[in-house]
Write a protein that holds these residues in place. Structure first.
Motif, PDB file in Angstrom:
ATOM      1  N   VAL A 113       0.843  -1.190   0.000  1.00  0.00           N
ATOM      2  CA  VAL A 113       0.000   0.000   0.000  1.00  0.00           C
ATOM      3  C   VAL A 113       0.880   1.242   0.000  1.00  0.00           C
ATOM      4  CG1 VAL A 113      -1.878  -1.144   1.201  1.00  0.00           C
ATOM      5  CG2 VAL A 113      -0.108  -0.002   2.521  1.00  0.00           C
ATOM      6  N   ASP A 114       0.280   2.364  -0.395  1.00  0.00           N
ATOM      7  CA  ASP A 114       0.980   3.638  -0.324  1.00  0.00           C
ATOM      8  C   ASP A 114       1.165   4.036   1.139  1.00  0.00           C
ATOM      9  OD1 ASP A 114       0.782   3.543  -3.018  1.00  0.00           O
ATOM     10  OD2 ASP A 114      -0.591   5.219  -3.245  1.00  0.00           O
ATOM     11  N   GLU A 115       2.046   4.986   1.370  1.00  0.00           N
ATOM     12  CA  GLU A 115       2.227   5.472   2.727  1.00  0.00           C
ATOM     13  C   GLU A 115       0.944   6.134   3.235  1.00  0.00           C
ATOM     14  OE1 GLU A 115       4.604   9.023   3.249  1.00  0.00           O
ATOM     15  OE2 GLU A 115       4.545   9.395   1.100  1.00  0.00           O
ATOM     16  N   ALA A 116       0.787   6.175   4.561  1.00  0.00           N
ATOM     17  CA  ALA A 116      -0.367   6.847   5.151  1.00  0.00           C
ATOM     18  C   ALA A 116      -0.233   8.347   4.926  1.00  0.00           C
ATOM     19  CB  ALA A 116      -0.439   6.539   6.646  1.00  0.00           C
ATOM     20  N   LEU A 162      14.418  12.849   6.394  1.00  0.00           N
ATOM     21  CA  LEU A 162      14.039  13.684   7.533  1.00  0.00           C
ATOM     22  C   LEU A 162      12.885  13.063   8.300  1.00  0.00           C
ATOM     23  CD1 LEU A 162      14.144  16.345   9.154  1.00  0.00           C
ATOM     24  CD2 LEU A 162      12.626  17.343   7.422  1.00  0.00           C
ATOM     25  N   ALA A 163      11.855  12.602   7.588  1.00  0.00           N
ATOM     26  CA  ALA A 163      10.691  12.018   8.253  1.00  0.00           C
ATOM     27  C   ALA A 163      11.075  10.764   9.036  1.00  0.00           C
ATOM     28  CB  ALA A 163       9.608  11.698   7.224  1.00  0.00           C
ATOM     29  N   GLU A 164      11.905   9.912   8.445  1.00  0.00           N
ATOM     30  CA  GLU A 164      12.291   8.678   9.130  1.00  0.00           C
ATOM     31  C   GLU A 164      13.215   8.960  10.308  1.00  0.00           C
ATOM     32  OE1 GLU A 164      11.344   5.328   8.782  1.00  0.00           O
ATOM     33  OE2 GLU A 164       9.747   6.441   7.806  1.00  0.00           O
ATOM     34  N   ALA A 165      14.091   9.941  10.184  1.00  0.00           N
ATOM     35  CA  ALA A 165      14.964  10.294  11.305  1.00  0.00           C
ATOM     36  C   ALA A 165      14.135  10.776  12.495  1.00  0.00           C
ATOM     37  CB  ALA A 165      15.962  11.360  10.875  1.00  0.00           C
ATOM     38  N   LEU A 166      13.095  11.575  12.235  1.00  0.00           N
ATOM     39  CA  LEU A 166      12.245  12.059  13.317  1.00  0.00           C
ATOM     40  C   LEU A 166      11.399  10.922  13.895  1.00  0.00           C
ATOM     41  CD1 LEU A 166      11.077  15.532  11.946  1.00  0.00           C
ATOM     42  CD2 LEU A 166      12.810  15.051  13.677  1.00  0.00           C
ATOM     43  N   LEU A 170       3.840  12.808  12.269  1.00  0.00           N
ATOM     44  CA  LEU A 170       4.026  11.558  12.994  1.00  0.00           C
ATOM     45  C   LEU A 170       2.678  11.138  13.558  1.00  0.00           C
ATOM     46  CD1 LEU A 170       7.321  12.367  14.955  1.00  0.00           C
ATOM     47  CD2 LEU A 170       7.085  11.149  12.790  1.00  0.00           C
ATOM     48  N   SER A 171       2.325   9.878  13.399  1.00  0.00           N
ATOM     49  CA  SER A 171       1.026   9.401  13.880  1.00  0.00           C
ATOM     50  C   SER A 171       1.183   8.051  14.548  1.00  0.00           C
ATOM     51  CB  SER A 171       0.026   9.311  12.720  1.00  0.00           C
ATOM     52  OG  SER A 171       0.477   8.394  11.736  1.00  0.00           O
ATOM     53  N   ASP A 172       0.300   7.771  15.505  1.00  0.00           N
ATOM     54  CA  ASP A 172       0.259   6.456  16.130  1.00  0.00           C
ATOM     55  C   ASP A 172      -0.238   5.442  15.108  1.00  0.00           C
ATOM     56  OD1 ASP A 172       0.998   7.780  18.382  1.00  0.00           O
ATOM     57  OD2 ASP A 172      -0.849   7.435  19.498  1.00  0.00           O
ATOM     58  N   SER A 173       0.414   4.294  15.040  1.00  0.00           N
ATOM     59  CA  SER A 173       0.021   3.270  14.068  1.00  0.00           C
ATOM     60  C   SER A 173      -1.342   2.678  14.375  1.00  0.00           C
ATOM     61  CB  SER A 173       1.069   2.151  14.027  1.00  0.00           C
ATOM     62  OG  SER A 173       2.314   2.647  13.599  1.00  0.00           O
ATOM     63  N   VAL A 174      -1.718   2.660  15.645  1.00  0.00           N
ATOM     64  CA  VAL A 174      -2.965   2.013  16.061  1.00  0.00           C
ATOM     65  C   VAL A 174      -4.140   2.960  15.829  1.00  0.00           C
ATOM     66  CG1 VAL A 174      -4.204   0.975  17.988  1.00  0.00           C
ATOM     67  CG2 VAL A 174      -1.727   0.703  17.801  1.00  0.00           C
ATOM     68  N   PRO A 175      -5.175   2.529  15.092  1.00  0.00           N
ATOM     69  CA  PRO A 175      -6.378   3.365  14.984  1.00  0.00           C
ATOM     70  C   PRO A 175      -6.935   3.669  16.365  1.00  0.00           C
ATOM     71  CG  PRO A 175      -6.459   1.579  13.391  1.00  0.00           C
ATOM     72  CD  PRO A 175      -5.286   1.297  14.280  1.00  0.00           C
ATOM     73  N   GLY A 176      -7.327   4.907  16.568  1.00  0.00           N
ATOM     74  CA  GLY A 176      -7.806   5.322  17.877  1.00  0.00           C
ATOM     75  C   GLY A 176      -6.723   5.939  18.734  1.00  0.00           C
ATOM     76  N   GLY A 177      -5.456   5.747  18.317  1.00  0.00           N
ATOM     77  CA  GLY A 177      -4.346   6.350  19.047  1.00  0.00           C
ATOM     78  C   GLY A 177      -3.903   5.519  20.231  1.00  0.00           C
ATOM     79  N   LEU A 213       4.818   3.817  15.360  1.00  0.00           N
ATOM     80  CA  LEU A 213       4.620   5.154  14.809  1.00  0.00           C
ATOM     81  C   LEU A 213       4.694   5.105  13.293  1.00  0.00           C
ATOM     82  CD1 LEU A 213       6.995   7.166  17.195  1.00  0.00           C
ATOM     83  CD2 LEU A 213       4.497   7.139  17.289  1.00  0.00           C
ATOM     84  N   ARG A 214       3.946   5.986  12.636  1.00  0.00           N
ATOM     85  CA  ARG A 214       4.049   6.193  11.198  1.00  0.00           C
ATOM     86  C   ARG A 214       4.581   7.596  10.949  1.00  0.00           C
ATOM     87  NH1 ARG A 214      -1.154   3.248  10.672  1.00  0.00           N
ATOM     88  NH2 ARG A 214      -0.838   1.423   9.361  1.00  0.00           N
ATOM     89  N   ALA A 215       5.165   7.788   9.760  1.00  0.00           N
ATOM     90  CA  ALA A 215       5.655   9.111   9.391  1.00  0.00           C
ATOM     91  C   ALA A 215       5.334   9.383   7.935  1.00  0.00           C
ATOM     92  CB  ALA A 215       7.165   9.215   9.621  1.00  0.00           C
ATOM     93  N   THR A 216       4.875  10.572   7.667  1.00  0.00           N
ATOM     94  CA  THR A 216       4.714  11.050   6.301  1.00  0.00           C
ATOM     95  C   THR A 216       5.148  12.510   6.288  1.00  0.00           C
ATOM     96  OG1 THR A 216       3.206  11.236   4.421  1.00  0.00           O
ATOM     97  CG2 THR A 216       2.307  11.776   6.583  1.00  0.00           C
TER      98      THR A 216
END
Length: 685
Positions: free
Chosen positions: A437-440, A575-579, A609-616, A594-597
């Motif tokens: 899939v594409d990145e979030a 930069l996104a992956e380093a953070l 940066l976002s929590d990978s789990v839906p709902g946080g 964590l996810r990064a876009t």
């Protein structure tokens, strides 16, 4: 040596002949009944080889297990320890743990530094008990149960209640106001006060130091009213959006000045919206409450998608309790179960043949959220609309002009195999590999007033929670599967058959294709397919947007525009992956949590940066608000990661700095040097 070697002796057996290997599958895909039988036969020695997925990391005790063979390098040292630790649990002699490094980049990188891999320490598990939101959902559920009992009293329909059973058929503004008034009256009634007393008694079950997370009296009533009214408002608003689209199409159909073709198109849209409105109200009540985080979501798989194994003609799925049970998190399922994908389960290969329209539970078709999306070519922000014509001329995030039409998406409720392939196929040496899939991507619009200053002048940030309060906006992300050829999937309107589309289909060209109805195996009357759709997963989660008001390098020294664009994209991804890795390090969690876009409005990077789990899960909420996770600490840790301990031996990136199991797809884009210099200059100001 043959006489002295313990393992050669065991392999050849008592008669000097090799023992037979009797293998069985042990995965979450097989039924609970069959899995229990396999475990029992393994303990008895009737089976001596198990082919497992990560089920073996979950603490399953299989008795005197002598050897474990990992057919790849596990994602982290904790995964390796869990898998290897299955052997030797009965203290029998000389257990073996063998690991194979495959030819992919991650496995080979860890093989070349195996001492470093085995010497790493697993992260300490982190669990916060001080979680008011989670506990208060349990309190809310006590009061909500009483209000729902009142609404469902005397209800004659059998089965789990639907939205229409509680909220009604017409959710206009007046109906919404009446529902909220009824809720407030019930909460003030004797029945509401009695239910509140039950919720208050829950607090006594907590340790004294944690009882502050509970609510009492008027605070509890007000919180419950706010949460349930939020849910009512969201449901009613979405219904009114569907109803407005229906009324608009009906007005166009009845317009005497419209030509016949326009009236026919409006008629189709009207019928579609009418069906959507009905199916929307047919959703299970408990699922909508769980998705809205009004009640606890645990034990309710509201973000799971299943692949139905169709073995009965016209049936929903296999009724045999031993049939494979294939379910995955929606973010993975829209790729792994997409039409054309092959899945190994129960010793067979199953091929996905369609996108399900039927509900897995109950009769009739399910509510399927559909719409259109577009991605801004300037800043990469994603936007969705119910209708293709609803998009504005400019991007809502960066205000840049956006040309072109949006692409259609559907949020699948499930996929299905074909009755014509009801027994699956024999496993071979290879199977069809899926396109990831594409990145979030970020759907939440970051408004100027949402940003806060940090202790670094050029760094601002905003936080969007999974569940927004009144006046706020939730953290919403979009994950897409655009098909093997990035052209989506052709989906039959007469049956549920679907197949990957080619680029020829993107413009609406009629693609001649004969196919069979997956439910029945009979030829479908449709002889052609048109208008492909992309598969989408939209979910709410906690996210933290970090805007660094310093332009990224232009890379003008490179000779071509294409090379400059690739260098810029690599800079942003690095930069996104380093953070992301820095945030995981600071929060003492696995980077996969964590996810990064990244977006690029006005040539300045905006990292999400976002929590990978839906709902946080609370990770991004702590970032930048907590002094221990401040902007300076986060950027400083990112610089430390980019300052690879291998020094000049690390040309662009390696497993000692940026390369992680979860970002293998981007390894070729990483270049730590320009990002490190850019961040150092930022912190030096």
């Amino acid at each position: 040596m043959r006489r002295r070697n313990h393992y050669i002796h065991r392999y050849e057996g008592q008669e000097g002949q090799p023992l037979s290997g009797i293998a069985r599958e042990h995965t979450a895909a097989i039924s609970t009944t069959e899995r229990a039988e396999i475990e029992e036969r393994f303990r008895d020695g009737k089976i001596n080889l198990l082919s497992c997925t990560t089920t073996m990391e979950m603490g399953v005790d299989l008795g005197e297990l002598e050897a474990v063979f990992c057919r790849n390098v596990p994602p982290g040292i904790a995964n390796y320890q869990q898998r290897a630790g299955r052997a030797g649990r009965r203290a029998q002699a000389a257990p073996i743990a063998l690991m194979m490094a495959r030819s992919n980049r991650y496995d080979q990188a860890q093989f070349n530094d195996l001492r470093g891999y085995l010497g790493a320490l697993p992260p300490a598990p982190y669990l916060t008990l001080d979680n008011p939101s989670f506990f208060r959902r349990h309190q809310v559920s006590c009061l909500l149960a009483g209000w729902l009992d009142q609404h469902l009293a005397g209800h004659g329909r059998i089965g789990a209640p639907r939205l229409r059973d509680v909220l009604g058929e017409d959710l206009n503004e007046a109906a919404e106001a009446d529902l909220k008034t009824d809720l407030a009256a019930w909460l003030a009634s004797d029945a509401g006060i009695a239910a509140r007393a039950v919720a208050e008694r829950m607090v006594s079950t907590l340790p004294p130091e944690l009882r502050h997370v509970g609510l009492f009296a008027g605070e509890l009533t007000a919180h419950t009213q706010e949460e349930v009214e939020r849910w009512i408002g969201d449901v009613c608003a979405h219904w009114r959006q569907l109803n407005h689209a229906y009324e608009t199409a009906r007005a166009e159909q009845n317009d005497p000045g419209a030509d016949e073709q326009a009236q026919m198109r409006a008629g189709r849209q009207m019928n579609n919206r009418l069906t959507d409105r009905k199916r929307y109200l047919d959703q299970f009540l408990v699922e909508t409450l769980s998705r809205a985080a009004v009640i606890p979501t645990y034990s309710f798989p509201v973000h799971a998608i299943h692949l139905e194994i169709v073995t009965e003609r016209g049936g929903l799925a296999a009724r045999d309790d031993r049939a494979p049970q294939l379910g995955r998190d929606a973010a993975l399922a829209i790729a792994e179960y997409a039409p054309g994908a092959e899945v190994v389960a129960g010793g067979r290969i199953w091929t996905s043949a369609g996108i399900a329209r039927r509900a897995r539970v109950g009769p009739g078709d399910a509510w399927l959220e559909q719409g259109y999306y577009r991605i801004c070519p300037a800043c990469r922000h994603a936007e969705t609309q119910l209708d293709r014509d609803a998009f504005g001329q400019n991007c809502p995030q960066c205000d840049a002009p956006v040309s072109g039409r949006g692409r259609k998406y559907v949020k699948p409720v499930g996929f299905l195999t074909s009755y014509a392939d009801g027994q699956g196929k024999d496993p071979g040496t290879t199977r069809l590999r899926i396109r990831p899939v594409d990145e979030a991507r970020l759907l939440t619009r970051a408004r100027p007033g949402d940003f806060q200053r940090s202790e670094i002048a050029k760094v601002t940030h905003f936080f969007a929670p999974a569940i927004a309060r009144e006046g706020g906006q939730p953290g919403r992300m979009l994950i897409l599967n655009r098909g093997p050829q990035s052209a989506g999937y052709l989906w039959c309107t007469k049956c549920e058959h679907a197949e990957p589309a080619s680029w020829d289909a993107l413009g609406g060209a009629e693609i001649k294709t004969r196919h069979k109805n997956p439910r029945t195996g009979y030829p479908c009357p449709a002889e052609s397919l048109r208008w492909p759709v992309d598969l989408a997963h939209v979910f709410e989660t906690d996210l933290r947007g970090i805007r660094i008001n310093q332009p990224v390098p232009a890379f003008s020294e490179l000779p071509t525009a294409e090379e400059q664009r690739d260098a810029r994209d690599g800079f942003l991804r690095t930069l996104a992956e380093a953070l992301r890795l820095a945030a995981a390090d600071i929060l003492a969690t696995d980077p996969r949590d964590l996810r990064a876009t990244v977006e690029l409005p006005d040539r300045v990077p905006f990292v999400i940066l976002s929590d990978s789990v839906p709902g946080g899960a609370g990770y991004c909420q702590r970032l930048l608000d907590d002094p221990r996770c401040s902007a300076r600490v986060l950027l400083g840790r990112a610089i430390t990661i980019l300052d690879c301990p291998r020094g000049p031996k690390c040309e662009a990136s390696c497993v000692q700095c940026l390369n992680h199991y979860s970002n293998q797809f981007y390894w070729d884009q990483f270049n730590r040097h320009p990002v490190r210099e850019w961040l150092c200059a930022l912190l030096a100001e």
